[in-house]
Design an enzyme around this catalytic site. Structure first.
Site, PDB file in Angstrom:
ATOM      1  CB  CYS A  77       5.204  -2.969   3.287  1.00  8.13           C
ATOM      2  SG  CYS A  77       4.122  -2.002   2.222  1.00  8.13           S
ATOM      3  CG  HIS A 116       6.151  -0.563   6.673  1.00  5.44           C
ATOM      4  ND1 HIS A 116       6.748   0.060   5.610  1.00  5.44           N
ATOM      5  CD2 HIS A 116       4.861  -0.775   6.319  1.00  5.44           C
ATOM      6  CE1 HIS A 116       5.861   0.211   4.646  1.00  5.44           C
ATOM      7  NE2 HIS A 116       4.711  -0.280   5.053  1.00  5.44           N
ATOM      8  CG  ASN A 120       3.534   2.453   2.904  1.00  8.44           C
ATOM      9  OD1 ASN A 120       4.626   1.971   2.593  1.00  8.44           O
ATOM     10  ND2 ASN A 120       2.527   1.715   3.344  1.00  8.44           N
TER      11      ASN A 120
HETATM   12  N1  COA Z   1      -9.743  11.365   1.891  1.00 13.03           N
HETATM   13  C1  COA Z   1     -10.905  11.634   2.515  1.00 13.03           C
HETATM   14  N2  COA Z   1     -11.703  10.668   3.000  1.00 13.03           N
HETATM   15  C2  COA Z   1     -11.290   9.383   2.846  1.00 13.03           C
HETATM   16  C3  COA Z   1     -10.099   9.046   2.213  1.00 13.03           C
HETATM   17  C4  COA Z   1      -9.305  10.112   1.718  1.00 13.03           C
HETATM   18  N3  COA Z   1      -8.121   9.905   1.096  1.00 13.03           N
HETATM   19  N4  COA Z   1      -9.957   7.711   2.219  1.00 13.03           N
HETATM   20  C5  COA Z   1     -11.028   7.205   2.836  1.00 13.03           C
HETATM   21  N5  COA Z   1     -11.846   8.215   3.215  1.00 13.03           N
HETATM   22  C6  COA Z   1     -13.117   8.143   3.938  1.00 13.03           C
HETATM   23  C7  COA Z   1     -13.770   6.798   3.773  1.00 13.03           C
HETATM   24  O1  COA Z   1     -14.543   6.766   2.599  1.00 13.03           O
HETATM   25  C8  COA Z   1     -14.626   6.733   5.015  1.00 13.03           C
HETATM   26  O2  COA Z   1     -15.774   7.479   4.814  1.00 13.03           O
HETATM   27  P1  COA Z   1     -17.187   7.010   5.444  1.00 13.03           P
HETATM   28  O3  COA Z   1     -16.970   7.025   6.932  1.00 13.03           O
HETATM   29  O4  COA Z   1     -18.122   8.023   4.943  1.00 13.03           O
HETATM   30  O5  COA Z   1     -17.422   5.623   4.913  1.00 13.03           O
HETATM   31  C9  COA Z   1     -13.784   7.454   6.071  1.00 13.03           C
HETATM   32  O6  COA Z   1     -12.860   8.275   5.337  1.00 13.03           O
HETATM   33  C10 COA Z   1     -13.018   6.518   6.977  1.00 13.03           C
HETATM   34  O7  COA Z   1     -12.348   5.573   6.156  1.00 13.03           O
HETATM   35  P2  COA Z   1     -11.543   4.385   6.765  1.00 13.03           P
HETATM   36  O8  COA Z   1     -10.996   3.531   5.683  1.00 13.03           O
HETATM   37  O9  COA Z   1     -12.378   3.762   7.831  1.00 13.03           O
HETATM   38  O10 COA Z   1     -10.358   5.213   7.460  1.00 13.03           O
HETATM   39  P3  COA Z   1      -9.231   4.705   8.410  1.00 13.03           P
HETATM   40  O11 COA Z   1      -9.222   5.529   9.625  1.00 13.03           O
HETATM   41  O12 COA Z   1      -9.216   3.214   8.537  1.00 13.03           O
HETATM   42  O13 COA Z   1      -7.933   5.119   7.620  1.00 13.03           O
HETATM   43  C11 COA Z   1      -6.200   4.187   6.276  1.00 13.03           C
HETATM   44  C12 COA Z   1      -7.664   4.558   6.359  1.00 13.03           C
HETATM   45  C13 COA Z   1      -5.935   3.544   4.920  1.00 13.03           C
HETATM   46  C14 COA Z   1      -5.356   5.439   6.411  1.00 13.03           C
HETATM   47  C15 COA Z   1      -5.848   3.218   7.420  1.00 13.03           C
HETATM   48  O14 COA Z   1      -6.779   2.180   7.454  1.00 13.03           O
HETATM   49  C16 COA Z   1      -4.479   2.640   7.294  1.00 13.03           C
HETATM   50  O15 COA Z   1      -3.493   3.343   7.439  1.00 13.03           O
HETATM   51  N6  COA Z   1      -4.363   1.313   7.074  1.00 13.03           N
HETATM   52  C17 COA Z   1      -3.082   0.636   6.930  1.00 13.03           C
HETATM   53  C18 COA Z   1      -2.341   1.184   5.815  1.00 13.03           C
HETATM   54  C19 COA Z   1      -1.008   0.611   5.519  1.00 13.03           C
HETATM   55  O16 COA Z   1      -0.365   1.157   4.685  1.00 13.03           O
HETATM   56  N7  COA Z   1      -0.562  -0.449   6.207  1.00 13.03           N
HETATM   57  C20 COA Z   1       0.685  -1.094   5.969  1.00 13.03           C
HETATM   58  C21 COA Z   1       0.589  -2.154   4.952  1.00 13.03           C
HETATM   59  S1  COA Z   1       1.691  -1.954   3.676  1.00 13.03           S
END
Ligand code: COA
Length: 336
Positions: free
Chosen positions: A112, A257, A287
């Site tokens: 990215c 980004h 993204n």
């Molecule tokens: N739909 C519904 N539920 C989902 C899901 C989806 N698409 N993806 C994950 N979940 C669930 C998980 O299983 C988890 O459930 P649980 O609490 O029962 O275990 C819950 O939602 C929370 O998941 P978590 O991974 O803790 O969510 P988060 O708030 O961290 O959000 C991202 C996840 C990926 C959106 C976030 O971490 C993020 O944006 N990270 C960076 C991403 C990125 O692109 N960065 C740049 C690098 S290129």
């Protein structure tokens, strides 16, 4: 007098197929509400099967050359995580298809952060006198590496391409890139990874079973990546602001980004910038990794947000881990 790389043209392209959050919810255990509230994404564009990254890169490249008013470049750099082939690089074929025969052409793999790395590489080539005009393209078809069984990544990424033309000019000109801050931390490479398909784990053997092996898909540990993205983009942005001599509150537009709107707002908060100064187009394209920054620039320009003289800060973070930032005063250009 040192030579600067000056923004002379900008073009973008997204494939026509729109995939909404509701479309994804039909085949996956997710919801529009979850995706919007956790990421800010409402839809993304996915290329039709058979469309490659190079196809999108050619479209964006054509538009950038038109925007620059000249098809004359002597170097093409393509930043991508999803090259057309493991070998050769995508850039020579893109250059050939754009009619730029015999120019230097190579790919940059910084996930990215790829576009910011590619602009730094192009600026270095210009400063060294290796190139006069460079076409820098960020292009991705993440739809080809997303695991349909992994809802945590499938809902985030989209396909697209954005390109700029950089020309040799003066550091004091509008559009001149005002320095580059780049960094990496390979100890955290497993946080964002396609485990197989390279020399460490060739993909071939597993493919004989018929099903595509999970290791050939993109994998990301969202939570730690989120934390590192905020910390690194904020620190890298600060380094570039210091170099440019700009106070954070004097920045007109923060083009970060487009991974997650919560990341963009957290970085703005850490820098002491108003959240309203953050360019956001991830709601419509998701993204798009290496295409993210030029697509956001193109979106901001087409919405009339970027006006000549505006101070623009760009910062990216991605797999590697890698990060990088640059800045410019928005020049008078017609974008495509
Ligand atoms: N739909 C519904 N539920 C989902 C899901 C989806 N698409 N993806 C994950 N979940 C669930 C998980 O299983 C988890 O459930 P649980 O609490 O029962 O275990 C819950 O939602 C929370 O998941 P978590 O991974 O803790 O969510 P988060 O708030 O961290 O959000 C991202 C996840 C990926 C959106 C976030 O971490 C993020 O944006 N990270 C960076 C991403 C990125 O692109 N960065 C740049 C690098 S290129």
């Amino acid at each position: 007098m040192s030579r600067a790389a000056v923004l002379a043209g900008l073009g973008t392209y997204v494939p026509p197929r729109v995939v909404t959050n509701d479309d994804l919810s039909r085949d996956m255990d997710t919801s529009d509400e979850w995706i919007r509230s956790r990421t800010g994404i409402a839809q993304r564009h996915w290329a039709q099967p058979g469309t490659a990254t190079g196809d999108l890169a050619v479209e964006a490249g054509e538009r950038a050359l038109k925007s620059a008013g000249s098809g004359d470049v002597d170097l093409v750099v393509v930043a991508t995580t999803t090259p057309d082939h493991p070998c050769p690089a995508t850039a020579p074929d893109v250059a050939h298809r754009l009619g730029l025969n015999a120019v230097a052409a190579y790919d940059i793999a910084a996930v990215c952060s790829g576009f910011v790395y590619a602009m730094a590489s192009a600026a270095g080539a210009i400063a060294a006198g290796i190139a006069e005009r460079v076409l820098v393209i960020g292009a991705e078809t993440y739809s080809t590496i997303l695991n349909p069984a992994d809802r945590t990544t499938s809902v985030i990424f989209g396909d697209g391409a954005g390109a700029v033309v950089l020309r040799a000019g003066e550091p004091s000109e509008p559009g001149a890139l005002l320095g580059h801050d780049l960094g990496s931390d390979g100890s955290l490479k497993d946080l964002i990874i396609v485990p197989a398909g390279g020399s460490r784990h060739p993909a071939g053997a597993a493919a004989e079973s018929g099903a595509r092996p999970a290791e050939t898909y993109f994998h990301m540990e969202g939570k730690p990546v989120f934390r590192h993205a905020v910390t690194r983009m904020a620190a890298s942005s600060r380094a570039i602001l210091d170099r440019a001599g700009w106070a954070p509150e004097s920045v007109d537009w923060f083009v970060g980004h487009q991974a997650n709107v919560r990341i963009l707002h957290a970085v703005a908060d850490q820098l002491g910038m108003a959240r309203g100064r953050t360019v956001v187009n991830l709601d419509r394209v998701g993204n798009t990794s290496a295409a993210s920054i030029p697509l956001a620039l193109g979106d901001a320009a087409s919405r009339g947000l970027l006006t000549p003289g505006d101070r623009v800060l760009m910062s990216a973070f991605g797999g590697g881990l890698t990060w990088g930032s640059t800045a410019l005063v928005w020049p008078r250009i017609v974008t495509g």
